[in-house]
Design a protein around this motif. Structure first.
Motif, PDB file in Angstrom:
ATOM      1  N   HIS A 232       0.982  -1.323  -0.091  1.00  0.00           N
ATOM      2  CA  HIS A 232      -0.041  -0.047  -0.084  1.00  0.00           C
ATOM      3  C   HIS A 232       0.756   1.173  -0.135  1.00  0.00           C
ATOM      4  CE1 HIS A 232       0.275  -1.218   4.255  1.00  0.00           C
ATOM      5  NE2 HIS A 232       1.082  -0.269   4.339  1.00  0.00           N
ATOM      6  N   LYS A 233       0.245   2.431  -0.271  1.00  0.00           N
ATOM      7  CA  LYS A 233       0.914   3.759  -0.208  1.00  0.00           C
ATOM      8  C   LYS A 233       0.355   4.514   0.932  1.00  0.00           C
ATOM      9  CE  LYS A 233       2.653   5.592  -3.617  1.00  0.00           C
ATOM     10  NZ  LYS A 233       3.975   5.501  -3.799  1.00  0.00           N
ATOM     11  N   LYS A 234       1.308   5.357   1.363  1.00  0.00           N
ATOM     12  CA  LYS A 234       0.974   6.091   2.605  1.00  0.00           C
ATOM     13  C   LYS A 234      -0.047   7.328   2.082  1.00  0.00           C
ATOM     14  CE  LYS A 234       2.817   9.731   5.552  1.00  0.00           C
ATOM     15  NZ  LYS A 234       4.073  10.553   6.003  1.00  0.00           N
ATOM     16  N   GLY A 235      -1.161   7.072   3.207  1.00  0.00           N
ATOM     17  CA  GLY A 235      -2.336   8.014   2.650  1.00  0.00           C
ATOM     18  C   GLY A 235      -3.633   7.376   2.855  1.00  0.00           C
ATOM     19  N   LYS A 236      -4.649   8.324   2.595  1.00  0.00           N
ATOM     20  CA  LYS A 236      -6.165   7.766   2.767  1.00  0.00           C
ATOM     21  C   LYS A 236      -6.284   6.815   2.044  1.00  0.00           C
ATOM     22  CE  LYS A 236      -6.724  11.294   5.853  1.00  0.00           C
ATOM     23  NZ  LYS A 236      -6.698  10.968   7.173  1.00  0.00           N
ATOM     24  N   ALA A 237      -7.369   5.906   2.511  1.00  0.00           N
ATOM     25  CA  ALA A 237      -7.634   4.774   1.485  1.00  0.00           C
ATOM     26  C   ALA A 237      -9.158   4.522   1.404  1.00  0.00           C
ATOM     27  CB  ALA A 237      -6.804   3.587   1.977  1.00  0.00           C
ATOM     28  N   ILE A 238      -9.669   3.796   0.295  1.00  0.00           N
ATOM     29  CA  ILE A 238     -10.926   3.194   0.479  1.00  0.00           C
ATOM     30  C   ILE A 238     -10.527   1.958  -0.297  1.00  0.00           C
ATOM     31  CG2 ILE A 238     -13.214   3.257  -0.795  1.00  0.00           C
ATOM     32  CD1 ILE A 238     -13.238   6.219  -0.693  1.00  0.00           C
ATOM     33  N   LEU A 239     -11.589   0.799  -0.016  1.00  0.00           N
ATOM     34  CA  LEU A 239     -11.279  -0.660  -0.372  1.00  0.00           C
ATOM     35  C   LEU A 239     -12.612  -1.019  -0.950  1.00  0.00           C
ATOM     36  CD1 LEU A 239      -9.470  -3.396  -0.359  1.00  0.00           C
ATOM     37  CD2 LEU A 239     -10.631  -3.619   1.566  1.00  0.00           C
ATOM     38  N   VAL A 240     -12.573  -1.564  -2.359  1.00  0.00           N
ATOM     39  CA  VAL A 240     -13.745  -1.719  -2.659  1.00  0.00           C
ATOM     40  C   VAL A 240     -13.715  -3.300  -3.113  1.00  0.00           C
ATOM     41  CG1 VAL A 240     -15.239  -1.394  -5.037  1.00  0.00           C
ATOM     42  CG2 VAL A 240     -13.612   0.232  -4.062  1.00  0.00           C
ATOM     43  N   SER A 241     -14.799  -3.948  -2.653  1.00  0.00           N
ATOM     44  CA  SER A 241     -14.966  -5.338  -2.759  1.00  0.00           C
ATOM     45  C   SER A 241     -16.338  -5.880  -3.961  1.00  0.00           C
ATOM     46  CB  SER A 241     -15.108  -6.168  -1.553  1.00  0.00           C
ATOM     47  OG  SER A 241     -14.935  -7.579  -1.735  1.00  0.00           O
ATOM     48  N   GLY A 242     -16.343  -6.882  -4.371  1.00  0.00           N
ATOM     49  CA  GLY A 242     -17.425  -7.270  -5.118  1.00  0.00           C
ATOM     50  C   GLY A 242     -17.135  -7.568  -6.550  1.00  0.00           C
ATOM     51  N   HIS A 243     -18.069  -7.059  -7.395  1.00  0.00           N
ATOM     52  CA  HIS A 243     -17.924  -7.408  -8.801  1.00  0.00           C
ATOM     53  C   HIS A 243     -18.293  -6.178  -9.810  1.00  0.00           C
ATOM     54  CE1 HIS A 243     -18.783 -11.391  -7.035  1.00  0.00           C
ATOM     55  NE2 HIS A 243     -18.024 -11.501  -7.992  1.00  0.00           N
ATOM     56  N   PHE A 301      -8.005  -2.762   7.900  1.00  0.00           N
ATOM     57  CA  PHE A 301      -7.936  -1.832   6.904  1.00  0.00           C
ATOM     58  C   PHE A 301      -8.274  -0.437   7.362  1.00  0.00           C
ATOM     59  CE2 PHE A 301      -9.461   0.658   3.221  1.00  0.00           C
ATOM     60  CZ  PHE A 301      -8.466   0.258   2.345  1.00  0.00           C
ATOM     61  N   PRO A 302      -7.285   0.629   7.332  1.00  0.00           N
ATOM     62  CA  PRO A 302      -7.467   1.860   7.926  1.00  0.00           C
ATOM     63  C   PRO A 302      -8.300   2.900   7.132  1.00  0.00           C
ATOM     64  CG  PRO A 302      -5.299   1.775   7.013  1.00  0.00           C
ATOM     65  CD  PRO A 302      -5.806   0.305   6.560  1.00  0.00           C
ATOM     66  N   GLY A 303      -9.066   2.420   6.426  1.00  0.00           N
ATOM     67  CA  GLY A 303     -10.091   3.248   5.498  1.00  0.00           C
ATOM     68  C   GLY A 303     -11.427   2.953   5.379  1.00  0.00           C
ATOM     69  N   ALA A 304     -12.168   3.455   4.503  1.00  0.00           N
ATOM     70  CA  ALA A 304     -13.367   3.081   4.309  1.00  0.00           C
ATOM     71  C   ALA A 304     -13.590   1.919   3.275  1.00  0.00           C
ATOM     72  CB  ALA A 304     -14.267   4.227   3.975  1.00  0.00           C
ATOM     73  N   ILE A 305     -14.750   1.084   3.593  1.00  0.00           N
ATOM     74  CA  ILE A 305     -14.870  -0.073   2.552  1.00  0.00           C
ATOM     75  C   ILE A 305     -16.191  -0.016   1.860  1.00  0.00           C
ATOM     76  CG2 ILE A 305     -15.108  -2.718   2.747  1.00  0.00           C
ATOM     77  CD1 ILE A 305     -13.487  -2.154   5.505  1.00  0.00           C
ATOM     78  N   LEU A 306     -16.132  -0.277   0.535  1.00  0.00           N
ATOM     79  CA  LEU A 306     -17.367  -0.317  -0.290  1.00  0.00           C
ATOM     80  C   LEU A 306     -17.717  -1.784  -0.674  1.00  0.00           C
ATOM     81  CD1 LEU A 306     -19.776   1.127  -1.715  1.00  0.00           C
ATOM     82  CD2 LEU A 306     -18.198   1.372  -3.489  1.00  0.00           C
TER      83      LEU A 306
END
Length: 542
Positions: A232-243, A301-306
């Motif tokens: 990962h890169k230093k900074g804010k993060a969003i994780l996206v799962s699904g299709h 995971f240190p961010g939001a998740i979709l």
């Protein structure tokens, strides 16, 4: 409740107390009632077609409602209540339209007239009284085929919905689904009729997957081989799962320039290969593995998740405030966002710490869809003719938590060095970061994509058969598949429709397949359960 639609169903027979997926009895009842309501809607839709009437709103709703009942999609009773009432309203609207065309509107089937209760608890009670497969007098083999067909059309509807979102549709898909649902309970249909109607699901699913392939590649370009960072890169993060590719695209647009890196999880990994998605500089890497590991991986995971499409497990308290659903996905108490405006998700990510520093964890390759592989087809054929590639294995399908899936890791690791592994869907996460080397510059592990990209794998097989002037079944190609949910059922039916034989499937056979139906599959397609890695490799290669 009774549910046996997934591979992990309790005791290998059916979930009767609570679903292994987390589905509670009230949700199971509401899903049963939604299917029952869809049967009534389908009867009118079928009669409407007889009168030249096709309603696109009804078609789309049918896809969405069926997709809602797929494993790990919708666990929210209120959302299901809304869909049931919407279904009944559409039924009555369609009934009027059919009548205006001079069509039949009086049917003996009670699903065409039942009225939904206004109270949620009463709806649950209604759901407990109905079910498409509750006829105690029905022939067991016919019920087995009906279950296979119902679970197949759920997967088919999922593919059709994905394609529809990107502007691709064909009424043949909805027409078959309506025919299939309207046929449940028809006493005049014989066992042979049901075999034909079930296998037809595979034929129509091939069309739906073609539409989806055209939608994806027409919108985002053909995937290209791409190295995807696992760090990962230093900074804010969003994780996206699904299709859902459209959800990802809209999120990339709305986060552009906001200092947020976007990461994929699960079957979103192959999206890194699409040219019109990978062009976004903040679309960085892949985090974690398959859907069944999300409880462990998401809490770190240190961010939001979709969460998009079918993948969600019960969110844990440690990250419940950080997770959002979209599309048809729903969980009680979890915030739902629309792809038109991801502001709540983005604002949440900006309030979270993100990653404190860069981390290197290696990379994996993806993007070997049909266009990428066929561009080097001559090199592949040459390696086969020179004896450097002796066999191809398609090792893919669904992942899951049930014991026995280590077989697929062991199979890939023990496959001889002169073989090539094609893989797709989340089953790849059993071995996706394995370093298998290459043959003549061709990687031994080729990630074809999501389960949604099964059409690519089929087209590769067809192209190879043309190159070697033989039938697909005569190729040095073996399919070793894992299954979990209903999209896998639809794909299997497509492979059978195409006449593909000698498929090995595991880690267990579907609970809804009776011995007689299994015998038909064995006799006609030589389908078989996996055994041990050593025995299967020996049988295939010798």
């Amino acid at each position: 409740m009774f549910c046996n639609q997934c591979e992990q169903t309790a005791k290998g027979t059916g979930c009767t107390v609570v679903g292994v997926c987390g589905k509670k009895p009230d949700i199971a009842a509401l899903q049963d009632l939604l299917l029952y309501a869809l049967k009534g809607l389908s009867i009118f839709a079928q009669e409407g077609r007889n009168q030249g009437l096709v309603d696109d709103e009804v078609n789309l709703f049918t896809y969405q409602a069926l997709f809602t009942t797929v494993t790990n999609v919708n666990f929210d009773a209120t959302r299901l209540q809304e869909l049931i009432l919407q279904c009944l309203a559409l039924r009555e609207k369609l009934k009027v339209q059919v009548a205006s065309k001079g069509g039949q509107v009086d049917f003996s089937c009670p699903s065409t007239t039942f009225q939904g209760a206004t109270e949620l608890a009463k709806l649950v009670e209604q759901g407990e009284e109905v079910g498409l497969l509750t006829d105690k007098e029905a022939n067991a083999d016919i019920q087995s085929l009906q279950a296979t067909m119902i679970y197949g059309i759920k997967g088919l509807a999922a593919y059709a919905d994905h394609a529809y979102i990107l502007g691709k549709s064909d009424d043949k898909v909805a027409a078959y689904i309506h025919e299939a649902l309207a046929s449940i309970g028809n006493k005049s249909l014989t066992l042979q009729d049901w075999i034909g109607l079930t296998l037809k699901c595979g034929e129509i699913n091939l069309l739906a997957m073609q539409l989806l392939d055209e939608a994806n590649t027409g919108t985002y370009g053909h995937p290209v081989p791409t190295s995807v960072p696992l760090g990962h890169k230093k900074g804010k993060a969003i994780l996206v799962s699904g299709h859902d590719l459209k959800d990802l695209e809209e999120l990339l647009k709305q986060t552009d320039g906001k200092g947020i890196y976007i990461y994929t999880h699960g079957e979103m990994l192959p999206t890194h290969g699409y040219p019109d998605l990978k062009k976004y500089e903040h679309f960085y890497g892949h985090y974690g593995t398959a859907w069944q590991n999300q409880k462990k991986e998401f809490k770190e995971f240190p961010g939001a998740i979709l969460m998009t499409t079918n993948c969600i497990q019960e969110p844990q308290d440690l990250y419940k405030e950080n997770i959002f659903t979209s599309g048809l996905v729903a969980w009680p108490g979890v915030a739902h966002v629309d792809k038109e405006d991801f502001t709540p998700l983005i604002e949440k990510a900006l309030t979270m710490p993100g990653f404190a520093e860069d981390e290197e964890k290696g990379q994996v390759l993806t993007g070997f869809a049909r266009d990428a592989i066929l561009n080097v087809a001559d090199a592949v054929v040459n390696e086969v003719k020179e004896g450097n590639i002796k066999h191809f294995f398609l090792v893919g399908g669904c992942d899951g938590a049930k014991p026995g899936r280590s077989y697929y890791t062991d199979f890939v690791e023990k496959a001889p060095q002169d073989t090539v592994i094609l893989t797709l869907a989340c089953g790849k996460f059993r071995f996706f970061d394995s370093q298998l080397g290459d043959i003549g510059g061709i990687p031994r592990l080729l990630d074809v994509g999501q389960c949604n990209d099964a059409y690519s794998a089929i087209q590769v097989a067809v192209a190879l058969s043309n190159a070697f002037d033989c039938e697909v079944n005569d190729l040095p190609l073996s399919l070793v598949l894992s299954w979990y949910e209903q999209k896998a059922v639809a794909i299997l039916l497509t492979l059978l429709h195409l006449g593909i034989k000698n498929i090995r499937i595991g880690p267990s056979l579907p609970a809804f397949i009776t011995p007689n139906v299994l015998n038909v599959l064995v006799e006609n397609f030589n389908i078989k359960p996996i055994s041990t890695v050593e025995e299967d490799l020996d049988a295939i290669l010798n």
